[in-house]
Scaffold this motif. Structure first.
Motif, mmCIF file in Angstrom:
data_model
loop_
_atom_site.group_PDB
_atom_site.id
_atom_site.type_symbol
_atom_site.label_atom_id
_atom_site.label_comp_id
_atom_site.label_asym_id
_atom_site.label_seq_id
_atom_site.Cartn_x
_atom_site.Cartn_y
_atom_site.Cartn_z
ATOM 1 N N GLU A 8 -3.608 -8.189 -6.583
ATOM 2 C CA GLU A 8 -4.297 -9.314 -7.214
ATOM 3 C C GLU A 8 -4.105 -10.538 -6.325
ATOM 4 O OE1 GLU A 8 -4.633 -11.614 -11.520
ATOM 5 O OE2 GLU A 8 -2.875 -10.385 -11.045
ATOM 6 N N VAL A 9 -5.199 -11.125 -5.871
ATOM 7 C CA VAL A 9 -5.121 -12.262 -4.947
ATOM 8 C C VAL A 9 -5.948 -13.417 -5.483
ATOM 9 C CG1 VAL A 9 -4.766 -10.737 -2.970
ATOM 10 C CG2 VAL A 9 -7.070 -11.500 -3.539
ATOM 11 N N LEU A 10 -5.688 -14.600 -4.948
ATOM 12 C CA LEU A 10 -6.393 -15.804 -5.374
ATOM 13 C C LEU A 10 -6.995 -16.485 -4.155
ATOM 14 C CD1 LEU A 10 -7.048 -17.692 -7.784
ATOM 15 C CD2 LEU A 10 -4.951 -18.938 -7.243
ATOM 16 N N GLY A 11 -8.339 -16.447 -4.073
ATOM 17 C CA GLY A 11 -9.024 -17.193 -3.021
ATOM 18 C C GLY A 11 -9.119 -16.505 -1.679
ATOM 19 N N ALA A 12 -9.118 -15.180 -1.649
ATOM 20 C CA ALA A 12 -9.273 -14.469 -0.372
ATOM 21 C C ALA A 12 -10.713 -14.575 0.105
ATOM 22 C CB ALA A 12 -8.876 -13.008 -0.527
ATOM 23 N N SER A 13 -10.904 -14.865 1.376
ATOM 24 C CA SER A 13 -12.244 -14.991 1.966
ATOM 25 C C SER A 13 -12.652 -13.682 2.623
ATOM 26 C CB SER A 13 -12.249 -16.114 3.014
ATOM 27 O OG SER A 13 -11.425 -15.741 4.117
ATOM 28 N N GLU A 14 -13.911 -13.615 3.064
ATOM 29 C CA GLU A 14 -14.387 -12.425 3.777
ATOM 30 C C GLU A 14 -13.613 -12.215 5.061
ATOM 31 O OE1 GLU A 14 -16.391 -9.783 3.459
ATOM 32 O OE2 GLU A 14 -16.462 -10.334 1.352
ATOM 33 N N ARG A 17 0.443 -9.410 -8.396
ATOM 34 C CA ARG A 17 1.015 -8.077 -8.514
ATOM 35 C C ARG A 17 0.408 -7.112 -7.498
ATOM 36 N NH1 ARG A 17 1.136 -4.614 -14.162
ATOM 37 N NH2 ARG A 17 1.992 -2.669 -13.324
ATOM 38 N N ILE A 18 1.230 -6.263 -6.919
ATOM 39 C CA ILE A 18 0.778 -5.204 -6.016
ATOM 40 C C ILE A 18 1.209 -3.855 -6.590
ATOM 41 C CG2 ILE A 18 1.125 -4.121 -3.762
ATOM 42 C CD1 ILE A 18 1.090 -6.781 -2.467
ATOM 43 N N ASP A 19 0.259 -2.913 -6.669
ATOM 44 C CA ASP A 19 0.545 -1.568 -7.177
ATOM 45 C C ASP A 19 0.131 -0.534 -6.142
ATOM 46 O OD1 ASP A 19 1.538 -2.204 -9.785
ATOM 47 O OD2 ASP A 19 -0.508 -2.688 -10.384
ATOM 48 N N LYS A 20 0.832 0.600 -6.157
ATOM 49 C CA LYS A 20 0.470 1.731 -5.294
ATOM 50 C C LYS A 20 0.341 2.967 -6.170
ATOM 51 C CE LYS A 20 3.364 -0.309 -1.704
ATOM 52 N NZ LYS A 20 4.591 -0.167 -0.901
ATOM 53 N N ARG A 21 -0.665 3.791 -5.895
ATOM 54 C CA ARG A 21 -0.914 4.958 -6.741
ATOM 55 C C ARG A 21 -1.678 6.018 -5.960
ATOM 56 N NH1 ARG A 21 -6.265 4.496 -7.779
ATOM 57 N NH2 ARG A 21 -7.168 2.393 -7.849
ATOM 58 N N GLU A 22 -1.843 7.186 -6.633
ATOM 59 C CA GLU A 22 -2.659 8.257 -6.070
ATOM 60 C C GLU A 22 -4.137 7.942 -6.314
ATOM 61 O OE1 GLU A 22 -1.542 10.822 -4.300
ATOM 62 O OE2 GLU A 22 0.470 9.980 -4.507
#
Length: 340
Positions: free
Chosen positions: A248-254, A305-310
């Protein structure tokens, strides 16, 4: 009698549109490009794809609402071009949305009207309508005007309408679109019951969980063609050897996302806009800890938050569709950005 409810071979549909008046020019758009498909009787089959991929055009050809430009198709054993009347007797078509019902009439009167259109014998109509109202959970509400129905109730009435003439093959085109979670769950239960009773169902949907829960096999369609067919588990195998990271990020550009895409172990990056924030999903090689590289690429960007999954079915679907998008871009743009 064949065990196939639907058999399509090389099905194509091209639309011709005109632009300009003094010097008109014609443009040809190939909406469906050679679809071949076999669906067995009693199967609940899913058709997934992005908007404009050709799903609805395919269904309209299979239900005789559109003529194919090329190729052939048989539904319930009859040719969709040569045996139009016979096909229409044996298919039901239910689409998502509010169209197709008469708001000023009650649910009961809507079903009575469509029973006449479907040529349901008068002596059978009362019992058949009562059965369907019970099936879709509208018993007790059938005398209310449709204009007072919720979105979910309308969609269940749509389903009852499509089943009036006991179709052998039922086409459901995004039936749960806009329906609340409770209504969607009831709709899914009804569809599953239909399939278990022997009705062949072809379902298009944008909801991956719905497709995974209901469908025995799934076809992914993109750029007017079927890219892969298989069970949900088989489609997930496309992402074998990969891991998924969501941040989840806030304000990421291309430009920020572009740096992630350039990482050597990354296979795909997608972004979901959540208003003030974005959910960035990164597919990468298994065995590679991509998190430090993602954090470095997003230096200066607020990360939640950062999550890792299959990988999930949705991840497999995105991998298939974005792969097609890249191939299409390579077909249409040559060296130095010159159209091919």
């Amino acid at each position: 009698m064949t065990d196939l409810a639907i058999k399509a071979e090389g099905l194509r549909r091209t639309y011709r549109s005109r632009s300009g008046w003094l010097k008109p020019s014609w443009r040809h758009t190939e909406a469906v490009r050679g679809i071949s498909l076999e669906i067995e009787r009693g199967e609940l089959f899913g058709l997934l794809g992005p908007n404009g991929a050709g799903k609805t055009t395919t269904i309209k050809m299979l239900t005789t609402l559109l003529l194919p430009t090329a190729g052939s198709a048989r539904v319930a054993g009859f040719d969709v071009v040569q045996d139009t009347r016979e096909v229409r007797k044996r298919v039901g078509y239910v689409f998502g949305g509010d169209r197709g019902l008469y708001d000023r009439l009650s649910g009961l009167d809507n079903l009575r009207y469509f029973a006449e259109l479907y040529a349901v014998p008068a002596r059978e109509q009362r019992n058949r309508i009562a059965e369907l109202l019970e099936l879709v959970g509208l018993t007790g509400r059938e005398k209310e005007k449709v204009e007072g129905y919720s979105r979910g109730m309308r969609q269940r009435l749509h389903l009852a309408r499509g089943l009036l003439h006991r179709p052998e093959v039922l086409f459901l085109d995004e039936p749960s679109i806009g329906v609340d979670p409770v209504g969607a769950r009831e709709l899914r239960r009804t569809v599953a019951d239909l399939a278990s009773s022997g009705t062949t169902v072809l379902l298009t949907t944008h909801y991956m969980a719905e497709a995974e829960e209901l469908c025995g096999r799934i076809a992914v369609i993109a750029d007017g063609a079927i890219q892969q067919i298989g069970t949900a588990e088989e489609l997930k195998h496309r992402t074998d050897g990969r891991r998924v990271l969501t941040a989840e990020v806030l304000g990421a550009s291309e430009a920020d996302l572009g740096r992630i895409r350039l990482l050597p172990s990354v296979h795909g990056v997608t972004v979901e806009d959540r208003g003030l924030s974005q959910i960035v999903t990164v597919q990468s090689d298994v065995g590679t800890d991509i998190e430090p590289q993602v954090r470095e690429a997003l230096a200066g960007i607020r990360i939640g938050r950062i999550d890792k999954r299959e990988p999930s079915l949705e991840d497999a679907y995105i991998a298939i569709v974005t792969g097609v998008d890249r191939d299409a871009e390579e077909r249409t743009v040559g060296p130095a950005g010159v159209p091919g």
